[in-house]
Write an enzyme that holds these catalytic residues in place. Sequence first.
Site, PDB file in Angstrom:
ATOM      1  N   GLU A   7       0.815  -1.209   0.000  1.00 54.84           N
ATOM      2  CA  GLU A   7       0.000   0.000   0.000  1.00 54.84           C
ATOM      3  C   GLU A   7       0.853   1.266   0.000  1.00 54.84           C
ATOM      4  O   GLU A   7       0.409   2.335   0.426  1.00 54.84           O
ATOM      5  CB  GLU A   7      -0.944  -0.018   1.202  1.00 54.84           C
ATOM      6  CG  GLU A   7      -1.893  -1.208   1.193  1.00 54.84           C
ATOM      7  CD  GLU A   7      -2.785  -1.240   2.408  1.00 54.84           C
ATOM      8  OE1 GLU A   7      -3.560  -0.286   2.597  1.00 54.84           O
ATOM      9  OE2 GLU A   7      -2.719  -2.215   3.170  1.00 54.84           O
ATOM     10  N   SER A 133      -6.713  -2.559   2.080  1.00 53.49           N
ATOM     11  CA  SER A 133      -7.041  -1.926   0.802  1.00 53.49           C
ATOM     12  C   SER A 133      -7.479  -2.914  -0.273  1.00 53.49           C
ATOM     13  O   SER A 133      -7.291  -2.687  -1.454  1.00 53.49           O
ATOM     14  CB  SER A 133      -5.850  -1.102   0.284  1.00 53.49           C
ATOM     15  OG  SER A 133      -5.672   0.054   1.057  1.00 53.49           O
ATOM     16  N   TYR A 196      -9.546   3.405  -5.170  1.00 54.91           N
ATOM     17  CA  TYR A 196      -8.550   4.446  -5.424  1.00 54.91           C
ATOM     18  C   TYR A 196      -8.557   5.017  -6.827  1.00 54.91           C
ATOM     19  O   TYR A 196      -7.838   5.982  -7.097  1.00 54.91           O
ATOM     20  CB  TYR A 196      -7.147   3.903  -5.092  1.00 54.91           C
ATOM     21  CG  TYR A 196      -7.035   3.483  -3.645  1.00 54.91           C
ATOM     22  CD1 TYR A 196      -7.185   4.418  -2.623  1.00 54.91           C
ATOM     23  CD2 TYR A 196      -6.827   2.157  -3.282  1.00 54.91           C
ATOM     24  CE1 TYR A 196      -7.104   4.047  -1.291  1.00 54.91           C
ATOM     25  CE2 TYR A 196      -6.749   1.777  -1.948  1.00 54.91           C
ATOM     26  CZ  TYR A 196      -6.881   2.732  -0.971  1.00 54.91           C
ATOM     27  OH  TYR A 196      -6.821   2.362   0.350  1.00 54.91           O
ATOM     28  N   ARG A 235     -11.612   2.947  11.476  1.00 57.27           N
ATOM     29  CA  ARG A 235     -12.804   2.841  10.616  1.00 57.27           C
ATOM     30  C   ARG A 235     -13.190   1.378  10.489  1.00 57.27           C
ATOM     31  O   ARG A 235     -12.345   0.543  10.154  1.00 57.27           O
ATOM     32  CB  ARG A 235     -12.528   3.426   9.229  1.00 57.27           C
ATOM     33  CG  ARG A 235     -13.802   3.747   8.426  1.00 57.27           C
ATOM     34  CD  ARG A 235     -13.518   3.982   6.954  1.00 57.27           C
ATOM     35  NE  ARG A 235     -13.214   2.741   6.280  1.00 57.27           N
ATOM     36  CZ  ARG A 235     -12.082   2.513   5.596  1.00 57.27           C
ATOM     37  NH1 ARG A 235     -11.145   3.436   5.524  1.00 57.27           N
ATOM     38  NH2 ARG A 235     -11.894   1.347   5.005  1.00 57.27           N
ATOM     39  N   ASP A 237     -15.639  -1.522   8.731  1.00 54.87           N
ATOM     40  CA  ASP A 237     -16.400  -1.786   7.513  1.00 54.87           C
ATOM     41  C   ASP A 237     -17.436  -2.872   7.753  1.00 54.87           C
ATOM     42  O   ASP A 237     -17.186  -3.849   8.474  1.00 54.87           O
ATOM     43  CB  ASP A 237     -15.455  -2.219   6.387  1.00 54.87           C
ATOM     44  CG  ASP A 237     -14.425  -1.150   6.047  1.00 54.87           C
ATOM     45  OD1 ASP A 237     -14.728   0.045   6.238  1.00 54.87           O
ATOM     46  OD2 ASP A 237     -13.322  -1.509   5.600  1.00 54.87           O
ATOM     47  N   GLU A 253     -14.079  -5.806   8.979  1.00 57.19           N
ATOM     48  CA  GLU A 253     -12.787  -5.573   9.627  1.00 57.19           C
ATOM     49  C   GLU A 253     -12.716  -4.143  10.129  1.00 57.19           C
ATOM     50  O   GLU A 253     -13.538  -3.294   9.766  1.00 57.19           O
ATOM     51  CB  GLU A 253     -11.624  -5.851   8.666  1.00 57.19           C
ATOM     52  CG  GLU A 253     -11.617  -4.984   7.416  1.00 57.19           C
ATOM     53  CD  GLU A 253     -10.539  -5.435   6.433  1.00 57.19           C
ATOM     54  OE1 GLU A 253     -10.386  -6.646   6.234  1.00 57.19           O
ATOM     55  OE2 GLU A 253      -9.871  -4.556   5.873  1.00 57.19           O
ATOM     56  N   ASN A 255     -10.033  -0.917  10.405  1.00 54.68           N
ATOM     57  CA  ASN A 255      -8.796  -0.340   9.891  1.00 54.68           C
ATOM     58  C   ASN A 255      -8.289   0.681  10.909  1.00 54.68           C
ATOM     59  O   ASN A 255      -8.949   1.693  11.159  1.00 54.68           O
ATOM     60  CB  ASN A 255      -9.069   0.332   8.539  1.00 54.68           C
ATOM     61  CG  ASN A 255      -7.833   0.782   7.821  1.00 54.68           C
ATOM     62  OD1 ASN A 255      -6.816   1.080   8.439  1.00 54.68           O
ATOM     63  ND2 ASN A 255      -7.905   0.855   6.507  1.00 54.68           N
ATOM     64  N   GLY A 259      -7.346   5.511   5.163  1.00 53.76           N
ATOM     65  CA  GLY A 259      -6.808   6.443   4.175  1.00 53.76           C
ATOM     66  C   GLY A 259      -7.051   7.875   4.597  1.00 53.76           C
ATOM     67  O   GLY A 259      -8.112   8.209   5.134  1.00 53.76           O
TER      68      GLY A 259
END
Length: 292
Positions: A7, A133, A196, A235, A237, A253, A255, A259
Amino acid sequence: MGGPSAEREVSLSSGRECAAALRDAGYDVIEVDAGRDLAARLTEISPNVVFNALHGRWGEDGCVQGLLEWLGLPYTHSGVLSSALAMDKDRTKAAYRAAGLPVVDSLLAARDDVRSRHVMPPPYVVKPNNEGSSVGVYLVREAANAPPALSDDMPETVMVEAFAPGRELTTTVMGDRALTVTDILTDGWYDYDAKYTPGGSRHVVPAEIPPEIFAACLAHALRAHEVLGCRGLSRTDFRWDEARGEAGLILLETNTQPGMTPTSLSPEQAQAVGISFPELCAWMVEDASCDR
């Protein structure tokens, strides 16, 4: 920022944007592309705070956090243990289950076994156990006759989890506050390109979903943040199968280092509740700590 993980490019983008925002907020900023000389560079710079904009392995799995603890430098985001735990998808799910949070069935399997046979009934998803990601994610559909042809770049042990149908939702936690819920809309799988590439996805924030699902996302994300021992920004998800109501909401999951470009999901959520990108970055600097 930067670093050697899969990443790297995302991290460089996050780092540049955060550096610019922090300068706008009045901080003196030095940008460091993390390499093997990182300890020497940080010793030379002797910063008051390290803003950790690294993503992926080494940057958000507890490794660089341990280095920063060793150097006695306050840093943003989660500490060593919670970073390592959240980066390990299997152990994260175990922590979720122990806390009563909803997850799908999953298992760890040898890469070669997954290539040779269906290790669980399709549909299912195969992914590295410790990348983010959507790097190296394979979706095996219900009608698939053959197992997935995994790349040699995949680790020797991978996670296989039952496919969770439905909408892609996400919630950011900032300290002890769950901000809002975003509904992520794509034409297909929410993979690396969808995340992205410009136009790859559309974000509806706040999500236009039933109040009980919205409230459950906020509560589950905050609980996940607490259970994993996160600090700063995280964050979580979700997938939500509308046909099943609240029973169709599951956690994917968490994070620990989302980002951080101005249009990334977490900064976008902060903006939606009245927190500008420079204000968010400044809060993260002031929240930075060591030894916890």
